[in-house]
Scaffold this motif. Sequence first.
Motif, short mmCIF file in Angstrom:
data_model
loop_
_atom_site.label_atom_id
_atom_site.label_comp_id
_atom_site.label_asym_id
_atom_site.label_seq_id
_atom_site.Cartn_x
_atom_site.Cartn_y
_atom_site.Cartn_z
N ALA A 13 8.83 -11.30 -21.06
CA ALA A 13 7.86 -10.91 -22.08
C ALA A 13 6.61 -10.37 -21.41
N LEU A 14 5.81 -9.67 -22.18
CA LEU A 14 4.50 -9.20 -21.74
C LEU A 14 3.45 -9.74 -22.69
N ALA A 15 2.39 -10.32 -22.10
CA ALA A 15 1.30 -10.88 -22.88
C ALA A 15 -0.02 -10.36 -22.34
N ASP A 16 -1.09 -10.55 -23.11
CA ASP A 16 -2.43 -10.16 -22.67
C ASP A 16 -3.06 -11.26 -21.83
N ARG A 17 -3.82 -10.85 -20.82
CA ARG A 17 -4.67 -11.83 -20.13
C ARG A 17 -5.75 -12.31 -21.09
N ASP A 73 13.99 2.13 -28.29
CA ASP A 73 12.64 1.91 -28.81
C ASP A 73 11.99 0.71 -28.12
N VAL A 74 12.75 -0.34 -27.89
CA VAL A 74 12.24 -1.54 -27.23
C VAL A 74 11.81 -1.22 -25.81
N VAL A 75 12.63 -0.46 -25.10
CA VAL A 75 12.32 -0.10 -23.72
C VAL A 75 11.04 0.73 -23.66
N ARG A 76 10.89 1.68 -24.59
CA ARG A 76 9.65 2.48 -24.61
C ARG A 76 8.44 1.60 -24.91
N GLU A 77 8.59 0.69 -25.86
CA GLU A 77 7.48 -0.21 -26.20
C GLU A 77 7.11 -1.08 -25.00
N TRP A 78 8.12 -1.55 -24.28
CA TRP A 78 7.86 -2.38 -23.09
C TRP A 78 7.08 -1.59 -22.05
N ARG A 79 7.52 -0.39 -21.77
CA ARG A 79 6.88 0.41 -20.74
C ARG A 79 5.46 0.78 -21.11
N GLU A 80 5.21 1.03 -22.38
CA GLU A 80 3.85 1.31 -22.82
C GLU A 80 2.97 0.08 -22.63
N ILE A 102 5.37 -8.19 -26.50
CA ILE A 102 6.79 -7.89 -26.64
C ILE A 102 7.57 -8.88 -25.80
N ALA A 103 8.74 -9.27 -26.30
CA ALA A 103 9.62 -10.19 -25.57
C ALA A 103 11.04 -9.70 -25.72
N VAL A 104 11.80 -9.75 -24.64
CA VAL A 104 13.17 -9.25 -24.65
C VAL A 104 14.12 -10.28 -24.05
N THR A 105 15.37 -10.14 -24.42
CA THR A 105 16.41 -11.03 -23.91
C THR A 105 17.71 -10.26 -23.77
N ALA A 106 18.51 -10.67 -22.82
CA ALA A 106 19.83 -10.07 -22.66
C ALA A 106 20.81 -10.65 -23.66
N SER A 107 20.48 -11.80 -24.26
CA SER A 107 21.39 -12.45 -25.21
C SER A 107 20.59 -13.29 -26.19
N ARG A 108 20.52 -12.88 -27.44
CA ARG A 108 19.82 -13.67 -28.46
C ARG A 108 20.53 -15.00 -28.67
N ALA A 109 21.85 -15.01 -28.58
CA ALA A 109 22.59 -16.27 -28.77
C ALA A 109 22.21 -17.29 -27.70
#
Length: 268
Positions: free
Chosen positions: A89-93, A4-11, A39-46
Amino acid sequence: MSGDVVREWREAAADDRAVLLDGFHALKHALRFGARVRIAVTASRADARALAGELAPDLADRLDSLLAEVPDRELRELVPRRHPTGIAALADRPEPAAVRAALRAPRSAPVVVLDNPRNLGNVGAVVRLAAGMGATGVVTTGDADPWHPNAVRGAAGLHYATAVARLPLGDLPDAAPGPLYALDPAGDDLRTLRLPPGALLAFGSERHGISPALRTRADRLVSLPMRPQVSSYNLATSVAMTLYHWSQTDGPDTGDGPGVPAQTSGST
């Protein structure tokens, strides 16, 4: 969940307003200066929690709720090159109208103009300088997009701390009114001048300098001190020297700083 995260990122990435924030520092600065992060993603939350605790405790809770964990292999598919911090992460201009309003407003700090820059890393370094020194903004002419991921990476996300735009040279008088001081070896020594409040400080490339079109528009040519036989400074170095000179004569804003107002709509 990661699907779901990957789909949200790509959209989100398919929107031409999306800005890639590559790495922890870019996301940190964008959040501090009002970016709307989709959206923001990480390979490791820790690991992300540890970084936030060490480098941005003011954002620790916000980052913890914002970041979604995805496997490292999926993160590498989402971004052109994985940042060592494992965060993206992805942000708006910012809205163009808000940027133009910031540039047109009565100014007590200069606008940096980069005349047809070619190196996006240098553009990012200049944005970082402008943000740190409290300049009103950075305007580029030519084809290079100052919001390109390589420029945003070079600025560590500080595009949101100042006004950044690409404009045709002919639009400068209306978009960012003020006296135009162009850096050129034939100009007056910077050390002998007081830069007026709200001036436009224009810089050309290391190889070609300012363009003939910009030179004809300049109100004054300014030179940097340089040892004979040395051909040029790096672009970001030239901007740093000039902004430092300005800071010693007028000084930067010590409040919230100029730039684009923080965006308040949407969730981050």
